[in-house]
Design an enzyme around this catalytic site. Structure first.
Site, short mmCIF file in Angstrom:
data_model
loop_
_atom_site.label_atom_id
_atom_site.label_comp_id
_atom_site.label_asym_id
_atom_site.label_seq_id
_atom_site.Cartn_x
_atom_site.Cartn_y
_atom_site.Cartn_z
N SER A 144 17.00 27.88 51.01
CA SER A 144 17.16 29.34 51.18
C SER A 144 16.29 30.05 50.15
O SER A 144 16.04 29.52 49.06
CB SER A 144 18.61 29.72 50.97
OG SER A 144 18.73 31.13 50.88
N TYR A 157 25.91 30.54 44.95
CA TYR A 157 25.23 29.99 46.14
C TYR A 157 23.76 29.72 45.81
O TYR A 157 23.23 28.64 46.09
CB TYR A 157 25.36 31.00 47.29
CG TYR A 157 24.58 30.65 48.54
CD1 TYR A 157 25.04 29.70 49.44
CD2 TYR A 157 23.38 31.30 48.83
CE1 TYR A 157 24.33 29.40 50.60
CE2 TYR A 157 22.66 31.00 49.99
CZ TYR A 157 23.13 30.06 50.87
OH TYR A 157 22.43 29.76 52.01
N1 LIG Z 1 22.51 32.52 57.52
C1 LIG Z 1 21.69 32.75 56.52
O1 LIG Z 1 21.40 33.89 56.16
C2 LIG Z 1 21.00 31.59 55.85
C3 LIG Z 1 19.90 31.87 55.06
C4 LIG Z 1 19.28 30.82 54.41
C5 LIG Z 1 19.75 29.54 54.53
N2 LIG Z 1 20.84 29.29 55.31
C6 LIG Z 1 21.33 27.94 55.38
O2 LIG Z 1 21.20 27.44 56.68
C7 LIG Z 1 22.22 26.49 56.93
C8 LIG Z 1 22.92 26.80 58.25
O3 LIG Z 1 23.53 28.08 58.16
P1 LIG Z 1 23.91 28.97 59.42
O4 LIG Z 1 23.31 30.28 59.18
O5 LIG Z 1 23.60 28.25 60.65
O6 LIG Z 1 25.46 29.16 59.21
P2 LIG Z 1 26.71 28.46 59.91
O7 LIG Z 1 26.62 28.62 61.37
O8 LIG Z 1 27.88 28.96 59.18
O9 LIG Z 1 26.49 26.92 59.58
C9 LIG Z 1 26.97 26.31 58.42
C10 LIG Z 1 27.44 24.95 58.82
O10 LIG Z 1 27.88 24.22 57.69
C11 LIG Z 1 29.04 23.51 58.07
N3 LIG Z 1 29.85 23.12 56.96
C12 LIG Z 1 30.41 23.90 56.02
N4 LIG Z 1 31.16 23.16 55.18
C13 LIG Z 1 31.06 21.89 55.60
C14 LIG Z 1 31.59 20.66 55.16
N5 LIG Z 1 32.39 20.58 54.09
N6 LIG Z 1 31.30 19.55 55.84
C15 LIG Z 1 30.50 19.58 56.94
N7 LIG Z 1 29.96 20.72 57.40
C16 LIG Z 1 30.26 21.87 56.73
C17 LIG Z 1 29.74 24.44 59.00
O11 LIG Z 1 30.67 23.72 59.76
P3 LIG Z 1 32.21 24.15 59.91
O12 LIG Z 1 32.28 24.75 61.27
O13 LIG Z 1 32.95 22.89 59.81
O14 LIG Z 1 32.53 25.11 58.80
C18 LIG Z 1 28.60 24.96 59.80
O15 LIG Z 1 28.28 24.09 60.85
C19 LIG Z 1 23.13 26.50 55.71
O16 LIG Z 1 22.77 25.47 54.82
C20 LIG Z 1 22.82 27.83 55.06
O17 LIG Z 1 23.04 27.80 53.68
C21 LIG Z 1 21.47 30.30 55.99
#
Ligand SMILES: NC(=O)c1ccc[n+]([C@@H]2O[C@H](COP(=O)([O-])OP(=O)(O)OC[C@H]3O[C@@H](n4cnc5c(N)ncnc54)[C@H](OP(=O)(O)O)[C@@H]3O)[C@@H](O)[C@H]2O)c1
Ligand SMILES: Cc1cc2nc3c(=O)[nH]c(=O)nc-3n(C[C@H](O)[C@H](O)[C@H](O)COP(=O)(O)OP(=O)(O)OC[C@H]3O[C@@H](n4cnc5c(N)ncnc54)[C@H](O)[C@@H]3O)c2cc1C
Lengths: 251, 446
Positions: A144, A157
């Protein structure tokens, strides 16, 4: 196998219900991917992701995977890789946490670090070992921009992503010459459930745009991908701002 | 030694342990020691895609297993180890008045690779593919046993065109072609468009042992498919000048310095290539008969620039080669138009008429028209375009060549090669542990 045009045939998503992960899987299934492994904590969102990808024609396998249960990672990943080569492994799990609460409750902060950093270290190393044995494949790590320079408003974070980013870069270097590689993806603000209800940052983007950038990066063989691309220049400016100025920025 | 390998197109690199056996016994030990990711023979790596790669496993570089074992100058038979190149055979045999029965567009392929892909040359309509001229082979099987195989046997037919997946060819005996000179007598003519070209090829191909046409795919509109036909045969002694007759079998191919390294991608744009093709077309004689050409100039024009594949830059390139049966000219015409409309910067495409197919289970040639063209991997929309063309080739009853492929879908491939089911069954039987495998085999589930 990855073909000459950079299209993989098999995909593993760690954090199988992630919106960015699903958007990427959808796109790859649209080209050559036939086998998808979704690893995540059981949930309706995970089942829905599997159902959607099946409807697109993919053969989908769902696996229980908890990023915090680091001592189970070897077994889970061992089983997945034993079922056949993985051309692309996407490390998509992560939690944003709640900065104010996490500052008050250090154990909650530790949980963020456990998922985003520790869980990525074990699963990332295991994936890298397996890809090395295969002699090919890409590990795509969702880092990120928040890790590029930690901000007052979400440094917990941000620091986990900084650690993850450094880890992923080093891991990529360790794989040099092995046929396998690591691609680090640095999105800015992405509109997904992770950021739901938060005020949008400038250059906000979508899960689809991140997916497109991931697929493009795989085709080109990139080591680092910024989404949107302009963030690369924004961040190189911010990175060198003096602390006193940076602290006062409204970001 | 760990090494990163690609095919000639320089796409999709993977890493394998490379060992270079110098004797059959060393090859056998290497096969017996193969780990769970298996092993594969590799020749000179002139297949374009991933046919000679085995990610995470072992790759046997066969070029060190390269002794000529027996030469029968009366009957015209050579027995050699699989790593011997056709270049080497030509240098060795031409002075005695013998030529290889089939040569591809480069001399730098091994006998093992020529059998593995069951290659074809400009003489396919007369002589068939390479496998037809092999009288016997010695094959190293998955169990590390050496077996003799001969034409008509299952294992022989599965191995010709079998892309290294039935075992390691250790040596082979090849029937040669007698020639009186080392020069070619060549007729050249221009065709104004694709229809004109196809008519000329159809009407008079049978008069020539070697025939091929180069098509300009960049030209659009009325000129789509304009082409230069070059056809000929080995020159007879009386066609030579008195000076040439002093050394009629001389063969000393010359080579330019290799293409420079680090050529950036994107150099080959449609405009540049269009200009090149225009020049090339204008320079070709409208109609010229009996011109004497050297073997290199006629068969292997690209061998003059070693490592010319670097010209395509770091993104690499691929070759698309397919065949559609006679009677399906409409499909061919439509594909040529789509390629030309897409604006692919392809230098020249090669069109040729195939004769009867061989018995190889996965052998490519079948009676029909075959078209081959090089394309930079970076052409926008290339993947979907070629997927569409695959479907059209399949619908016309044709197929795509495995030695050139680097991107097909497994289902399409399976539908194109009816022999694949038997091939899989045979491998299941003689190699149940899957000792022999390749990136191509993994990608296409061969
Ligand atoms: N959205 C943003 O603005 C953004 C920006 C930069 C980077 N990112 C990164 O991109 C990645 C995906 O994010 P997203 O935007 O797609 O959000 P998201 O839909 O909330 O995805 C996050 C995922 O992580 C899983 N997760 C959380 N805790 C976990 C655990 N203990 N064990 C296994 N899985 C777990 C969640 O599954 P559960 O359903 O089980 O909770 C969910 O599938 C993340 O690493 C995030 O930090 C996001
Ligand atoms: C410029 C150019 C022009 C070409 N023109 C033509 C043409 O006109 N017609 C045509 O048919 N092809 C053509 N080709 C393709 C080429 O002839 C084939 O790909 C051929 O197989 C290459 O031989 P190689 O020794 O380089 O084999 P590699 O590319 O190293 O291997 C090809 C296959 O053969 C197998 N193999 C190699 N050695 C052995 C062995 N000892 N035992 C078992 N299996 C083995 C490999 O496993 C692999 O599957 C051309 C290629 C180039 C670069």
């Amino acid at each position: 196998m990855m073909n000459a045009l950079g299209d993989p045939q098999s995909l593993l998503v760690l954090g199988g219900s992630s919106e960015i992960g699903l958007a990427t899987a959808r796109r790859l299934v649209g080209s050559r991917v036939e086998v998808v492994h979704l690893a995540g904590r059981p949930s309706p969102a995970l089942d829905a992701a599997a159902a959607e990808l099946r409807a697109l024609g993919a053969q989908v396998h769902v696996h229980d995977f908890d990023a915090r249960a680091v001592d189970t990672h070897e077994t889970v990943l061992g089983k997945i890789f034993a079922e056949g080569d993985i051309d692309v492994a996407l490390l998509a799990f992560g939690v944003l946490g709640d900065q104010e609460r996490d500052e008050r409750e250090p154990l909650a902060a530790a949980a963020v670090a456990q998922v985003n950093y520790l869980g990525a270290v074990t699963s990332g190393l295991l994936c890298a070992q397996a890809l090395r044995r295969q002699g090919h494949g890409a590990l795509v790590v969702l880092s990120s921009v928040a890790g590029e320079r930690a901000r007052r408003s979400n440094f917990i974070y941000g620091s986990t992503k900084a650690g993850l980013d450094a880890f992923a870069q080093g891991l990529g270097d360790s794989l040099h010459g092995s046929g396998a590689r690591v691609m680090v993806v640095r999105p800015g603000f992405v509109r997904t459930r992770m950021t739901e209800g938060l005020p949008e940052a400038p250059l906000a983007t979508t899960a689809e745009a991140v997916a497109e950038a991931v697929v493009g990066g795989l085709r080109r063989g990139s080591e680092t991908v910024w989404v949107p691309g302009a963030l690369r220049f924004v961040m190189s400016g911010l990175r060198h701002l003096p602390r006193a100025v940076f602290r006062r920025l409204p970001v | 030694m760990e090494g990163r390998l690609t095919g000639w197109g320089r796409t999709a690199p993977t890493t394998a342990r490379i060992c270079a056996p110098t004797t059959a016994a060393e090859a056998r030990d290497a096969v017996r020691a193969a780990g769970e990711r298996g092993t594969l023979a590799r020749g000179l790596g002139r297949s374009y895609g991933d046919a000679a790669q085995n990610a995470g496993g072992t790759v046997l570089d066969m070029t060190a297993l390269a002794r000529v074992l027996a030469l029968d100058l009366e009957q015209g038979l050579v027995t050699c180890e699989a790593g011997v190149s056709l270049d080497r055979l030509m240098r060795l045999l031409l002075p005695f008045g013998w030529f290889v029965p089939v040569t591809p567009g480069t001399r730098y392929v091994t006998v093992g690779g020529a059998v593995g892909a069951d290659i074809h040359g400009k003489n396919h309509h007369v002589s068939g593919s390479f496998g037809r001229h092999v009288t016997r082979m010695r094959l190293l099987t998955a169990g590390g046993e050496e077996v003799e195989v001969a034409p008509g046997e299952e294992l022989f037919d599965a191995t010709t065109g079998g892309m290294g997946l039935t075992g390691v060819i250790l040596d082979a005996t090849i029937r040669l072609l007698p020639v009186a000179t080392s020069l070619m007598s060549v007729d050249t003519e221009r065709a104004a468009d694709l229809d004109d070209l196809m008519q000329r090829l159809e009407a008079t191909d049978h008069r020539y042992r070697y025939s091929v046409a180069w098509i300009d795919l960049v030209a659009r509109g009325a000129a789509t498919g304009r082409a230069v036909l070059t056809r000929g045969d080995h020159a007879t002694l009386d066609a030579l000048t008195p000076r040439q007759r002093l050394d009629p079998l001389a063969f000393r191919p010359r080579s330019l310095p290799p293409a420079p390294r680090g050529i950036p991608g994107g150099l080959l744009r449609t405009a540049t290539v269009g200009a090149f093709n225009e020049l090339w077309y204008r320079r070709a004689p409208r109609d010229r008969r009996g011109q004497l050409q050297r073997i290199g100039a006629f068969f292997h024009p690209l061998d003059g620039v070693p490592e010319w594949n670097r010209v395509y830059g770091p993104g690499g390139f691929l070759q698309y080669q397919f065949v559609v049966p006679y009677g399906r000219e409409a499909a061919l015409r439509s594909i040529v138009e789509q390629l030309s409309r897409h604006g692919c910067p392809s230098f020249l495409a090669v069109l040729k008429r195939f004769g009867e197919g061989g018995p190889g289970w996965l052998s490519f040639p079948m009676p029909g028209w075959t078209l081959a063209l090089d394309l930079p991997a970076s052409v926008p929309g290339l993947g979907p375009l070629l997927d569409r063309l695959d479907e059209q080739v399949l619908a016309a009853g044709g197929r795509v060549y495995l030695a050139k492929d680097s991107r097909m879908r497994p289902q399409t491939l399976a539908a194109m090669y009816p022999g694949l089911a038997d091939f899989r069954a045979l491998r299941e039987r003689i190699d149940p542990r899957g000792v022999f495998t390749s990136d191509l085999a993994r990608r296409l589930a061969l």
